[in-house]
Enzyme design. Structure first.
Site, mmCIF file in Angstrom:
data_model
loop_
_atom_site.group_PDB
_atom_site.id
_atom_site.type_symbol
_atom_site.label_atom_id
_atom_site.label_comp_id
_atom_site.label_asym_id
_atom_site.label_seq_id
_atom_site.Cartn_x
_atom_site.Cartn_y
_atom_site.Cartn_z
ATOM 1 N N SER A 134 65.365 10.001 75.517
ATOM 2 C CA SER A 134 64.127 9.830 76.220
ATOM 3 C C SER A 134 64.071 8.901 77.506
ATOM 4 C CB SER A 134 63.298 9.033 75.189
ATOM 5 O OG SER A 134 62.074 8.523 75.656
ATOM 6 N N TYR A 145 62.269 2.382 69.057
ATOM 7 C CA TYR A 145 62.377 3.507 69.862
ATOM 8 C C TYR A 145 63.388 3.418 70.830
ATOM 9 C CZ TYR A 145 61.004 8.011 71.675
ATOM 10 O OH TYR A 145 61.029 9.305 72.096
#
Length: 250
Positions: A134, A145
């Site tokens: 990501s 995350y």
């Protein structure tokens, strides 16, 4: 043959469609069996080129069963796409009862699945590991995350160097915001997951170390590296908006 995790929705489902359209044989893995089976039937009504294997990537026995089913059906695994991913669903990670599950899905599982397929790939001197990281693994914005995606990106880049000369390729695809279940509450204009699906299919045809998609996010990465104070201001603005929306809902 390609093993694709997180295949039942979002980036995974779009990637399954793109790979099937380009002629790849697929083994689709996800927890949601009904959605997975429906996708497999849609892509391959005859059931000869697409296999659905309900899988919980956080469980060792489930991971092993996935790899065993794939090899039993198609002989060997050419490509592993580690796409399954989650984030803290609501609020802040420190308020979540089990924030480390993000690391288990996003980082531990790809490492363990890679460990299962590598011996055969190295023995054949052929194979490709594609990890879906990501932009949050390049620009830190979310504790758990970002930790998982920074880790996955670092693992991928290091693994690529560890495997130089073995015939096994490693690529990392780092998406920014794209439309999916995970980003439904972001409230931003976003492209669909097809942009990521095409990037994955493209690196299988022409291996690359890392791809950032959509391409516009390269600017965000550059600014965070070279003008971090500006990134701080943008994140601060985003946090203010997030807190305002949360206050209105409550």
């Amino acid at each position: 043959m390609v093993v694709l995790t997180g295949a039942s929705s979002g980036i995974g489902r779009a990637t399954a469609r793109e790979l099937a359209a380009r002629g790849h044989t697929l083994v689709l893995a996800a927890r949601r069996a009904a959605e997975l089976d429906a996708l497999a039937r849609d892509l391959d009504p005859g059931g000869t080129r697409v296999l659905a294997v309900p899988t919980d990537v956080t469980q060792g026995a489930s991971r092993r069963a996935l790899i065993e089913a794939a090899t039993a059906r198609f002989g060997h695994i050419d490509v592993l796409v580690n796409n399954a991913g989650i984030t803290v669903e609501r609020g802040w990670w420190w308020d979540d009862p089990d924030p480390l599950r993000v690391l288990r899905v996003n980082l531990d599982a790809p490492i363990e699945l890679t460990r299962l397929v590598l011996p055969a790939m190295r023995a054949r001197r052929a194979g490709h590991i594609v990890n879906i990281a990501s932009v949050a693994g390049l620009v830190a914005t979310n504790g758990m995350y970002s930790a998982s995606k920074f880790g996955l990106r670092g693992f991928s880049l290091a693994l690529r160097r560890e495997l130089l000369g073995t015939g096994v390729h490693v690529s990392v695809v780092s998406p920014g915001f794209v439309k999916s279940e995970m980003t439904a509450s972001a409230g931003l204009p976003m492209p669909g997951p097809d942009v990521v699906a095409r990037a994955v299919a493209d690196v299988l045809e022409r291996p690359r170390r890392e791809v950032i998609v959509p391409r516009g996010y390269r600017a965000a990465v550059w600014f965070d590296r070279h003008v971090p104070a500006l990134s701080d201001r943008l994140v601060r603005y985003g946090l203010i908006r997030r807190r305002y929306r949360h206050a209105k809902k409550t």
